[in-house]
Scaffold this motif. Sequence first.
Motif, short mmCIF file in Angstrom:
data_model
loop_
_atom_site.label_atom_id
_atom_site.label_comp_id
_atom_site.label_asym_id
_atom_site.label_seq_id
_atom_site.Cartn_x
_atom_site.Cartn_y
_atom_site.Cartn_z
N LYS A 612 0.85 -1.19 0.00
CA LYS A 612 0.00 0.00 0.00
C LYS A 612 0.88 1.23 0.00
CE LYS A 612 -4.45 1.04 0.26
NZ LYS A 612 -5.47 0.47 -0.65
N ALA A 616 -0.41 7.43 -5.30
CA ALA A 616 -1.25 6.68 -6.23
C ALA A 616 -0.51 6.47 -7.54
CB ALA A 616 -2.56 7.42 -6.48
N HIS A 653 -3.53 2.87 -5.26
CA HIS A 653 -2.52 2.91 -4.21
C HIS A 653 -1.90 1.53 -3.95
CE1 HIS A 653 -3.20 7.08 -2.86
NE2 HIS A 653 -4.45 6.87 -3.21
#
Length: 695
Positions: A612, A616, A653
């Motif tokens: 994660k 983005a 993401h």
Amino acid sequence: MDDNQTLPLILAGPILRRVTADSVTVWLATSQRRDFTLRIYDTADEQVGSSVMQDSVSQQRDTWAGSLQSHASLGINLHVTLIEARPDRVGDPFQQDTLLRYNLFDDQDNPLPEIADVCLDGEPLPGFYIPQHLQMFAYGSCRKPHGPSFDDQEKTQHHDSLALLADHLSDNVQYLANRPSHLFLVGDQIYADEVPETVMDSLKKIAVTLVGNDIALPCGATLSTMDSAQRTALKAACGLTSDSPDMHLMSFGEFAAMYLLVMGNRIGFSIPEKTAPSPAMDSLRDFLASQAQVRKTLANIPTYMMFDDHDVTDDWNINRSWYNQVHSSVSGSRIVSNALAAFWAFQSWGNEPAQCNQEFIDTLQNHLIVPSNSEYAKHYDFTLRKFHQWSFVLPTTPPIFVLDCRTQRDFGSFNSPPKLLDRYALDSLHQAWFKLSPEQKQDTVAPIFITGTPVFGFSVIEGLQQSAYRLGFLLGMAKGILAPSRLDVESWIANRQGFSMFLNAIMYRMGYKKATFIAGDVHYSFANHATYTSQLAPGNVQTLECLQLTSSALRNTPEAGRALETFLANDITKVRRGHSKPETLAWWYRVFFWRFLRKDVWKIKVVGIPGKSTQARPDPQFQKWWEPWVAKTLQKLWQWLEKKDGQSRTDPHTYWITCRPNVGLVYLEQGNVVKQVLLSGDDRQAHLTYNVPQH
């Protein structure tokens, strides 16, 4: 360093090296041989350890082995020193899980002024801590001073990734739960075969100043006077296969000068003003500007180092053909020896100082101080070529095995992929395991193995490499574009027998049921979970649960950049099976039909772990007519995979793989890795976090 500039006393360091509850070692490179005193302090500024033995306890030091200060004089103006401090109270080790600090004093008992240069923000002295149980460590690889450095959004990262770690240490001076206790540099700390001509011109001058002699190669080549074309021709004549257009380090002095540049640049190297601007030179300027912070990093965390190929030369020991070709050239062999001598002095010596005795040090010193003595030169080459004690073990909980996968290979046939560890290396691994405590040898412990290249990589790229290798072999293009040296065919899985021998040694001989593997090398970062199942004999089936973490590169983003994230995304479960040769099976398999059909004796299942990111994924910029169609097809594939297993792939993401320059932080709880965080971005804003599922 300018032509008229003199060398400073401290050429590199202090660098904090091997640290245990009973010993703290600091490394220094100096232009003059000096004696130093190392003192350790607690947070109340009370001395708790020293490199000077107190007279009152001199008779109680039963474990005192030799001098606590060792010197290696490797040139007229190059002296490397290791200083070890022991606890002041005999039988009372250094306190664990608390901040400790250290200082260095000269032979007049004056504090070294250079210490102020390596203190973290707001700290009076450099510091560290010794964990009772491993909670967090840092690692990285592939640090090219002039290498490209941009993130997944193609935004330039100016700071050296090791400088980012200094900032992280400063932010967490007292918060030890988020401060790494160890730093592992796992390969390609220098790029010996990719040195820009502008840099090489300065390194050649520094090299002669350091060593005091312009030591020629056995072929008579005087390196300091050779131009780029002459050095390229010499490189080919020595059998070196690096195809980089840049220049190659060859003399010991050149290797030493490069290490001084990348280990903090106290020698003051700068880019000449008349140098033509280029992306490589812009990157180098940013790298040099970060070295003040890098000095702080290396002084405030115990640092351990292992080589990979570029620390010596590209494709080093890639197969038997390469080895025979290079070592059939006396000058080629000498270049490898010079690289290994410099690696020992600047990287290896502090890993486990006891591995190298005075005879080894004398062998290096004799040749470098008296290069005209042919017997000294022969002994130098032979000793370094046959030295196989680069691997080492840290007795932490869990234990950490740092493996040399370059000099202990089993080559097999001339151009075939090698076993990265031969049977003697596996025996040494087993022997090191015997020396661990009973707690560290329990089968519930998940030991950490640090290797140059990932043990569980991506089947896509590794499969393409092997297919191209087989095609090149069939077409007889061993020296062409499909040559093994061009394709880097040296993954663990490329030699399946060597792959299974290594994992079987961990599982059957050492008795572990799970393991973590740490690697670099490949210039992209990822996390994989793997299950390895093996059957050595009927009914004797065992399983090893494995975690593969990879952080690469510290500073060398591949030209493909973000395309790799799409092409290599490890978002589908992979299953591989391995055959064993008939002679490795039990006799009842050999005499029956298994001899002809062969039996699967191991298999692996590899599943990628998503990361994660704080950034983005950027929207794709289409330049060719077919790119939108490919992107749309991949989007549908990811959506189908999301429905199949519930893991997010369309989330902008979520990253399965990244090429952003980074340094990896690994978090553990109760001996198991629970998270990897990749620090990236000039302001450390581009984190990528892999949360590890607990099985």
